[in-house]
Design an enzyme around this catalytic site. Structure first.
Site, PDB file in Angstrom:
ATOM      1  N   CYS A  32      40.340  39.241  41.393  1.00 24.97           N
ATOM      2  CA  CYS A  32      39.570  39.122  40.143  1.00 24.97           C
ATOM      3  C   CYS A  32      40.058  37.937  39.312  1.00 24.97           C
ATOM      4  O   CYS A  32      41.156  37.988  38.738  1.00 24.97           O
ATOM      5  CB  CYS A  32      39.680  40.429  39.360  1.00 24.97           C
ATOM      6  SG  CYS A  32      39.036  40.355  37.683  1.00 24.97           S
ATOM      7  N   CYS A  35      40.729  38.639  35.593  1.00 20.77           N
ATOM      8  CA  CYS A  35      41.959  39.428  35.437  1.00 20.77           C
ATOM      9  C   CYS A  35      43.174  38.509  35.308  1.00 20.77           C
ATOM     10  O   CYS A  35      44.043  38.713  34.459  1.00 20.77           O
ATOM     11  CB  CYS A  35      42.146  40.367  36.629  1.00 20.77           C
ATOM     12  SG  CYS A  35      40.860  41.612  36.828  1.00 20.77           S
TER      13      CYS A  35
END
Length: 334
Positions: A32, A35
């Site tokens: 991700c 993230c």
């Protein structure tokens, strides 16, 4: 500087939800991009606002901890969840630094307003008494002991038992309303004293696999002259043994090298709570199923040693199947 706690099991996360009043969870994934982008912001908030047993920051990899992610309905990354006393109270979806900052700083303000009165007296957020501040980033995991397997050698039968040392209540010598001035007899005593000499051997098997960071030991002998051998002493030298399948006999302990030997200096005892903090060689205590605490001698010329409480700090992991303890480290020749 306190980094977020990387969650490695559902049991570990549940333990933090119990031991810390507020928990912040960062549900993320290695693949991700957002993230990774917001991670420095989250880590800075953790470094600034973490408080032992009050506010704990965690990181949960959704691919590795799918059961936790499923339990809280996580469908997008990153997702940040705030828990208060184990219950989710706020969710921030997406990598929005402004929203995250606002939510976490609001949480910190609420935590400050709701500071329990017991904290000033050494009570943890979970309600258990502790004699000194918990180490940053770690929890009080004393309650992970397996009660049926506890053993304490060379205790004086007029005082407490092994479980007494791990009680979560404030010691009566500090005025908790229990035991002190409650009359004579074992029921009024909430501490342990040694019997024939100053040595004690405590065996603690655990329900979970632990990472043990440090210990706190509380000893509250009554006031008196230093040369009065009738007054019990505080512990001085401790030897620690891990992952034994049984309580070690005193002669047996002499033939086995301890994992760590600790010498408590007179200045290590807190004057208010009678508690000494014992830092462990953390690398030696990463996978702990049981702990033998051998109190070798006391600080003084007395004949007995007194211990009121022992607290254990670190991280708990997966639950073990109880039964015969693994005998890691019991190889011949040790």
């Amino acid at each position: 500087m306190t980094a977020p706690v990387n969650i490695s099991s559902k049991e570990q996360f549940n333990n933090l939800l119990t031991s810390s009043t507020f928990v912040v969870a960062d549900f993320h994934a290695e693949w991700c991009g957002p993230c990774h982008a917001i991670a420095p912001v989250y880590e800075q908030l953790s470094a600034q606002l973490s408080r032992p047993n009050r506010i704990t920051f965690t990181k949960i990899d959704v691919d590795r901890q799918q059961d936790i992610a499923k339990a809280y309905g996580i469908t997008a990354m990153p997702t940040f969840m705030v828990f208060e006393r184990g219950r989710p109270t706020n969710t921030i979806r997406g990598a929005d630094p402004t929203k995250l900052n606002q939510a976490i700083r609001k949480l910190a303000a609420e935590a400050g307003k709701s500071e329990p009165a017991g904290d000033a007296e050494g009570e943890s957020a979970g309600g258990a008494w502790i004699g000194a501040a918990a180490p940053k980033g770690y929890s009080d995991i004393t309650d992970q002991f397996e009660a049926k397997g506890l053993e304490l050698l060379n205790r004086d039968g007029d005082f407490g038992v092994a479980r007494t040392l791990l009680e979560s209540s404030k010691p009566s010598a500090l005025g908790n309303g229990k035991g002190k001035d409650a009359g004579e007899g074992a029921a009024a005593v909430d501490w342990v004293e040694s019997d024939t000499d100053e040595q004690l051997m405590l065996f603690i098997p655990f329900m979970s696999t632990l990472k043990v960071h440090s210990l706190q030991i509380t000893s509250l002998p009554p006031p008196g002259d230093d040369d009065d051998d009738e007054i019990p002493m505080r512990p001085k030298t401790l030897q620690l043994y891990t992952n034994r399948s049984h309580v070690l006999g005193f002669d047996e302990a002499e033939d086995i090298p301890p994992v760590q030997t600790v010498t408590i200096q007179p200045g290590d005892w807190d004057a208010k709570t009678g508690t000494a903090k014992i830092d462990l060689r953390f690398v030696k205590f990463q996978t702990v199923f049981s702990l033998n605490i051998f109190i070798v001698d006391g600080d003084g010329d007395g004949e007995k040693t007194r211990v009121d409480r022992i607290r254990i700090f670190g991280e708990s992991g997966a639950k073990r199947e109880m039964g015969k303890l693994e005998k890691i480290g019991d190889e011949p020749g040790e």
